[in-house]
Enzyme design. Sequence first.
Site, short mmCIF file in Angstrom:
data_model
loop_
_atom_site.label_atom_id
_atom_site.label_comp_id
_atom_site.label_asym_id
_atom_site.label_seq_id
_atom_site.Cartn_x
_atom_site.Cartn_y
_atom_site.Cartn_z
N SER A 94 -17.19 -35.02 46.93
CA SER A 94 -16.82 -34.98 47.38
C SER A 94 -15.86 -35.27 48.74
O SER A 94 -15.91 -37.02 49.04
CB SER A 94 -17.46 -33.38 48.79
N LYS A 95 -14.25 -34.88 49.30
CA LYS A 95 -13.46 -35.28 49.54
C LYS A 95 -14.17 -35.60 51.43
O LYS A 95 -13.32 -36.54 52.02
CB LYS A 95 -13.03 -34.46 50.34
N ARG A 96 -14.88 -34.96 51.71
CA ARG A 96 -16.15 -35.52 53.08
C ARG A 96 -16.74 -36.35 53.30
O ARG A 96 -16.64 -37.20 54.07
CB ARG A 96 -17.04 -34.20 53.11
N LYS A 97 -16.94 -36.64 52.53
CA LYS A 97 -17.70 -37.98 51.49
C LYS A 97 -16.95 -39.26 51.62
O LYS A 97 -17.09 -40.61 51.21
CB LYS A 97 -18.49 -37.87 50.80
N GLY A 98 -15.57 -39.26 51.31
CA GLY A 98 -14.67 -40.00 51.28
C GLY A 98 -13.85 -39.99 49.76
O GLY A 98 -13.29 -38.62 49.69
#
Length: 488
Positions: free
Chosen positions: A258-262
């Site tokens: 996900s975007k939270r992880k990059g």
Amino acid sequence: MSASNRPVRVRFAPSPTGYLHVGGARTAIYNYFFAKAMKGTFYLRIEDTDRKRYNEEALHDLLRDLRWLGLQWDEGPDCEGKVGPYFQSERLDIYAREIQKLLESGDAYYCFCSEERLQEVRAAQEKSGAVVTGYDRHCRDIPIEEARERIAHGEKAVIRFKVPETGITGFDDLIRGHIEYQNELLDDLVLIKRDQYPTYHFASVVDDHLMETSHVLRGDEWISSTPKHILLYKAFGWEPPVFCHLPVILAAGGGKLSKRKGAASVGDFRDLGYLPETLINFLALLGWNPGDDREVMSIQEMIDAFSLERINPKAVAFDEKKLQWMNGQHIHRCDDKFLADYLVKGLEAIDIKTSSFSEDYILAVVKQLKSRAHFLTDLPSMASYFFTVPKTFDEKAKSKNWGAGSRAIAQSVRKALEPLTEFNATSIEQAFHALTESSGLRLGDLVGAVRLAVSGVSAGPGLWEIFELLGKQNVLSRIENAEPLMEP
Ligand code: GLU
């Protein structure tokens, strides 16, 4: 004709609600590859029936990102084919027509339950710890005539599917094998919502049938929807397509990507300087292999090797290091002219003018740098000194390569290069070697000091080649200008 013998027609069916996730992109890639490998049709269907989540910008970005990847659809938006329209929101009359068939046959019914009632039912089920939760089928037996009358009098209703209360629904997934579900665990799902829009399930089945979809390749998260779809096909008396559910892509440390992880969207990777062919190659290999140990492959090579049987059902992890490596490999294979155009645009964007340089010069720069770039975005910064005199010098390189004695080194290099009439890589190399012999200085010290003076950095292509391209006058004046900065 059974679905597996039909002409291959596959679809990518995104909902324009957010960015194009790499998982979605991989689904599109497999559909595209399969269509091309089987000389079939790849169509794009926009599933925009959830009007609350619909997002115009997401639609725009989605089409842009698919085009950037080069996954051109044979039929779809801006490319009308024989089974359109390709936006579900433009197919409401079709759903209205098809739902009548299920109402007539008794496979669907009007449900008048209010949202409040449904919430109460749910709360009571949760409280009692019921195994089977969901709609309690309150309206299931309302006769159709009565229901139609209530609607004529202005009551609002959804239309639900009358799911069989017993029995088993199974299907053969091409990747995961035979899968079965007990019907009693399935809810009487909504087919048409209060706003007259179909739900995903209903629209998906109607469209996959009417748009002549032979194979449904989609993410694993849709597996539990498939028995519902199979039951709908049965109720209509239609032959279902072949189903292939693709393995999930996991983040490197586990969990969903996900975007939270990059970076997680196609747009993120484009902005980071990845080539579309890298992303396609990399995503294709997450869950599929060509049957041999090839890794860096062109799109055509992958299409030629593609088969659904070699898709692996196991979840796969996204390894960004490998993606980076692969991008370098693809940049190395890239057409020089394409890279030259990219370089020129990138240089202009950082205010470095290129108009006075010939096309041959720019191509020669590209040739020197292409094997060293991991990202397209590396190119302009790596190439800047070929187009402008460096204004700054790398601090770390300064302390390593300049110091007491450097000025004398620089001067002796100038003296050795000055007399050269032919200024090319061979003559430059010879001049350096001759200088080491006559002066007793080490080649590494000479090269280190003047490379920094000429380029502003300590790493790059071969120094003789850089010097040849820049030309004698440039090289000599850059060295001379840097000399006062070399010693404390
Ligand atoms: N619209 C669904 C999605 O966004 C499509 C699922 C399917 O391919 O059936 O993923």
